[in-house]
Write a protein that holds these residues in place. Structure first.
Motif, PDB file in Angstrom:
ATOM      1  N   GLU A  99       0.885  -1.125  -0.070  1.00  0.00           N
ATOM      2  CA  GLU A  99       0.087  -0.032   0.108  1.00  0.00           C
ATOM      3  C   GLU A  99       0.710   1.142  -0.053  1.00  0.00           C
ATOM      4  O   GLU A  99       0.938   1.988   0.893  1.00  0.00           O
ATOM      5  N   PRO A 129      -8.429  -4.798  -1.163  1.00  0.00           N
ATOM      6  CA  PRO A 129      -7.656  -4.067  -0.253  1.00  0.00           C
ATOM      7  C   PRO A 129      -8.513  -2.820  -0.232  1.00  0.00           C
ATOM      8  O   PRO A 129      -9.000  -2.386  -1.196  1.00  0.00           O
ATOM      9  N   LYS A 130      -8.537  -1.928   1.012  1.00  0.00           N
ATOM     10  CA  LYS A 130      -9.360  -0.687   1.382  1.00  0.00           C
ATOM     11  C   LYS A 130      -8.947   0.270   0.344  1.00  0.00           C
ATOM     12  O   LYS A 130      -9.952   0.927  -0.213  1.00  0.00           O
TER      13      LYS A 130
END
Length: 205
Positions: A99, A129-130
Protein backbone atom coordinates in the motif's frame (compact mmCIF):
# COMPACT_ATOMS: atom_id res chain seq x y z
CA UNK A 1 -21.02 -2.79 -27.53
CA UNK A 2 -17.61 -2.91 -25.89
CA UNK A 3 -17.78 -3.52 -22.14
CA UNK A 4 -14.87 -3.42 -19.68
CA UNK A 5 -15.33 -5.25 -16.37
CA UNK A 6 -13.05 -4.70 -13.37
CA UNK A 7 -13.24 -7.16 -10.49
CA UNK A 8 -10.88 -7.70 -7.59
CA UNK A 9 -10.01 -11.31 -6.85
CA UNK A 10 -9.96 -12.06 -3.09
CA UNK A 11 -7.07 -13.76 -1.32
CA UNK A 12 -9.25 -15.83 1.00
CA UNK A 13 -10.50 -19.34 0.38
CA UNK A 14 -13.91 -21.00 0.71
CA UNK A 15 -15.86 -18.31 -1.12
CA UNK A 16 -19.60 -18.88 -0.76
CA UNK A 17 -22.02 -18.27 -3.65
CA UNK A 18 -25.09 -16.23 -2.74
CA UNK A 19 -28.38 -15.32 -4.44
CA UNK A 20 -28.67 -11.54 -4.76
CA UNK A 21 -31.98 -11.36 -6.65
CA UNK A 22 -34.17 -8.47 -5.51
CA UNK A 23 -31.86 -7.37 -2.69
CA UNK A 24 -30.17 -4.09 -1.86
CA UNK A 25 -30.77 -1.38 -4.45
CA UNK A 26 -29.32 -2.99 -7.58
CA UNK A 27 -32.60 -4.69 -8.58
CA UNK A 28 -30.92 -7.81 -9.93
CA UNK A 29 -33.30 -10.32 -11.54
CA UNK A 30 -30.74 -13.11 -11.65
CA UNK A 31 -31.94 -15.89 -9.35
CA UNK A 32 -28.86 -18.14 -9.29
CA UNK A 33 -26.11 -18.04 -6.65
CA UNK A 34 -22.92 -16.20 -7.59
CA UNK A 35 -19.59 -15.72 -5.83
CA UNK A 36 -18.90 -12.44 -7.62
CA UNK A 37 -21.90 -10.07 -7.40
CA UNK A 38 -21.02 -8.28 -10.65
CA UNK A 39 -21.92 -11.47 -12.49
CA UNK A 40 -25.53 -11.12 -11.34
CA UNK A 41 -25.55 -7.66 -12.93
CA UNK A 42 -23.92 -8.92 -16.12
CA UNK A 43 -26.44 -11.75 -16.38
CA UNK A 44 -29.15 -9.09 -16.71
CA UNK A 45 -27.09 -6.78 -18.92
CA UNK A 46 -24.94 -8.47 -21.57
CA UNK A 47 -26.15 -9.50 -25.01
CA UNK A 48 -24.83 -11.60 -27.87
CA UNK A 49 -23.64 -8.46 -29.65
CA UNK A 50 -21.35 -7.43 -26.80
CA UNK A 51 -17.57 -7.68 -26.79
CA UNK A 52 -16.49 -7.98 -23.17
CA UNK A 53 -13.06 -7.60 -21.61
CA UNK A 54 -12.84 -8.75 -18.00
CA UNK A 55 -9.88 -7.44 -16.00
CA UNK A 56 -9.27 -9.53 -12.89
CA UNK A 57 -7.29 -7.60 -10.27
CA UNK A 58 -5.10 -9.86 -8.15
CA UNK A 59 -2.58 -9.41 -5.36
CA UNK A 60 0.76 -10.77 -6.50
CA UNK A 61 2.36 -13.60 -4.50
CA UNK A 62 0.00 -13.02 -1.58
CA UNK A 63 -1.84 -16.32 -1.56
CA UNK A 64 -2.13 -19.62 -3.33
CA UNK A 65 -5.83 -18.90 -3.84
CA UNK A 66 -5.20 -16.40 -6.66
CA UNK A 67 -5.55 -18.87 -9.52
CA UNK A 68 -8.38 -20.82 -7.90
CA UNK A 69 -10.45 -17.71 -7.28
CA UNK A 70 -9.70 -16.33 -10.76
CA UNK A 71 -10.94 -19.60 -12.24
CA UNK A 72 -14.10 -19.35 -10.14
CA UNK A 73 -14.87 -15.98 -11.71
CA UNK A 74 -14.14 -17.18 -15.24
CA UNK A 75 -16.21 -20.34 -14.85
CA UNK A 76 -19.09 -18.41 -13.29
CA UNK A 77 -19.33 -15.80 -16.05
CA UNK A 78 -18.74 -18.36 -18.80
CA UNK A 79 -21.63 -20.41 -17.43
CA UNK A 80 -23.90 -17.37 -17.51
CA UNK A 81 -22.71 -16.49 -21.01
CA UNK A 82 -23.29 -20.02 -22.36
CA UNK A 83 -26.93 -19.08 -22.94
CA UNK A 84 -26.11 -15.59 -24.28
CA UNK A 85 -23.12 -15.97 -26.59
CA UNK A 86 -21.26 -12.69 -26.03
CA UNK A 87 -17.57 -12.54 -26.89
CA UNK A 88 -15.57 -12.52 -23.63
CA UNK A 89 -11.83 -12.20 -23.05
CA UNK A 90 -10.01 -12.25 -19.72
CA UNK A 91 -6.98 -10.25 -18.59
CA UNK A 92 -5.11 -10.81 -15.34
CA UNK A 93 -3.59 -7.77 -13.64
CA UNK A 94 -1.29 -8.73 -10.76
CA UNK A 95 -0.09 -6.05 -8.33
CA UNK A 96 2.31 -6.22 -5.42
CA UNK A 97 0.88 -6.46 -1.92
CA UNK A 98 2.11 -2.97 -1.03
CA UNK A 99 0.00 0.00 0.00
CA UNK A 100 2.48 2.59 -1.25
CA UNK A 101 2.07 5.68 -3.40
CA UNK A 102 4.16 4.14 -6.18
CA UNK A 103 2.14 0.94 -6.17
CA UNK A 104 -1.18 2.81 -6.27
CA UNK A 105 0.03 4.91 -9.19
CA UNK A 106 1.27 1.83 -11.02
CA UNK A 107 -2.03 0.03 -10.55
CA UNK A 108 -3.95 3.08 -11.78
CA UNK A 109 -1.82 3.28 -14.92
CA UNK A 110 -2.12 -0.45 -15.56
CA UNK A 111 -5.90 -0.35 -15.17
CA UNK A 112 -6.26 2.60 -17.52
CA UNK A 113 -4.13 0.76 -20.09
CA UNK A 114 -6.77 -2.01 -20.12
CA UNK A 115 -9.56 0.38 -21.11
CA UNK A 116 -10.49 0.93 -24.73
CA UNK A 117 -12.05 4.17 -25.93
CA UNK A 118 -15.86 4.39 -26.16
CA UNK A 119 -16.47 1.50 -23.77
CA UNK A 120 -19.05 0.88 -21.08
CA UNK A 121 -17.42 0.18 -17.72
CA UNK A 122 -18.61 -2.05 -14.89
CA UNK A 123 -16.81 -2.73 -11.62
CA UNK A 124 -17.14 -4.92 -8.54
CA UNK A 125 -15.54 -3.71 -5.29
CA UNK A 126 -16.87 -6.47 -3.03
CA UNK A 127 -13.42 -7.85 -2.36
CA UNK A 128 -9.93 -6.41 -2.28
CA UNK A 129 -7.76 -3.97 -0.30
CA UNK A 130 -9.34 -0.84 1.13
CA UNK A 131 -7.53 1.65 -1.16
CA UNK A 132 -8.76 -0.12 -4.31
CA UNK A 133 -12.11 1.75 -4.59
CA UNK A 134 -10.25 5.07 -4.39
CA UNK A 135 -7.89 4.02 -7.17
CA UNK A 136 -10.86 2.77 -9.18
CA UNK A 137 -12.66 6.13 -8.86
CA UNK A 138 -9.61 7.81 -10.40
CA UNK A 139 -9.56 5.25 -13.21
CA UNK A 140 -13.26 5.75 -13.96
CA UNK A 141 -12.94 9.53 -13.92
CA UNK A 142 -10.04 9.41 -16.38
CA UNK A 143 -11.89 6.98 -18.66
CA UNK A 144 -15.05 9.08 -18.72
CA UNK A 145 -13.25 12.39 -19.21
CA UNK A 146 -10.60 11.40 -21.75
CA UNK A 147 -11.58 8.05 -23.29
CA UNK A 148 -15.25 8.81 -23.94
CA UNK A 149 -16.33 5.91 -21.74
CA UNK A 150 -19.66 5.44 -19.96
CA UNK A 151 -19.53 4.31 -16.32
CA UNK A 152 -22.52 1.98 -16.09
CA UNK A 153 -22.31 0.20 -12.75
CA UNK A 154 -20.12 -0.02 -9.65
CA UNK A 155 -21.40 -2.67 -7.25
CA UNK A 156 -20.58 -4.52 -4.08
CA UNK A 157 -22.17 -7.44 -2.29
CA UNK A 158 -22.96 -7.00 1.41
CA UNK A 159 -23.50 -9.95 3.74
CA UNK A 160 -23.90 -10.47 7.48
CA UNK A 161 -21.34 -12.52 9.39
CA UNK A 162 -22.27 -14.50 12.50
CA UNK A 163 -19.22 -16.56 13.42
CA UNK A 164 -18.63 -18.81 10.42
CA UNK A 165 -22.15 -18.26 9.08
CA UNK A 166 -22.87 -15.84 6.24
CA UNK A 167 -26.39 -14.60 5.60
CA UNK A 168 -28.63 -11.86 4.23
CA UNK A 169 -26.88 -11.10 0.92
CA UNK A 170 -27.61 -7.65 -0.48
CA UNK A 171 -26.40 -6.18 -3.77
CA UNK A 172 -25.70 -2.46 -3.87
CA UNK A 173 -25.05 -0.25 -6.86
CA UNK A 174 -22.98 2.73 -5.72
CA UNK A 175 -22.43 4.33 -9.14
CA UNK A 176 -24.19 7.42 -7.79
CA UNK A 177 -21.27 7.94 -5.39
CA UNK A 178 -18.89 8.05 -8.34
CA UNK A 179 -20.98 10.77 -9.97
CA UNK A 180 -21.29 12.61 -6.66
CA UNK A 181 -17.51 12.67 -6.42
CA UNK A 182 -17.36 14.09 -9.95
CA UNK A 183 -19.85 16.77 -8.98
CA UNK A 184 -17.87 17.96 -5.96
CA UNK A 185 -14.64 17.86 -7.97
CA UNK A 186 -16.04 20.03 -10.75
CA UNK A 187 -17.93 22.58 -8.65
CA UNK A 188 -16.81 26.20 -8.85
CA UNK A 189 -17.60 28.63 -6.03
CA UNK A 190 -16.24 31.97 -4.85
CA UNK A 191 -16.07 30.89 -1.19
CA UNK A 192 -17.12 28.13 1.23
CA UNK A 193 -20.57 29.66 1.81
CA UNK A 194 -21.26 29.74 -1.90
CA UNK A 195 -20.05 26.15 -2.27
CA UNK A 196 -22.28 24.89 0.56
CA UNK A 197 -25.25 26.69 -0.97
CA UNK A 198 -24.60 25.14 -4.40
CA UNK A 199 -24.39 21.67 -2.82
CA UNK A 200 -27.63 22.21 -0.89
CA UNK A 201 -29.38 23.33 -4.06
CA UNK A 202 -28.15 20.20 -5.86
CA UNK A 203 -29.49 17.89 -3.14
CA UNK A 204 -32.81 19.73 -3.21
CA UNK A 205 -33.38 18.85 -6.86
Amino acid sequence: MKKIIFCDIPMKSNLKPMVYKGTGNANSKYDQPVIYPINAILADTISKQDEIKVVLLRTENATENNQKNSDLFINELNSINSKIGAKISYDILDSEFKETKNNHELRLKQMIDKIEDNSQIFADITYGPKPLPMVLMCVLSFAEKFLNCDVKSVVYGKVNFTGENISNPELYDITSLYYLNNLTSSMVAKDSKDARKALDEFFAL
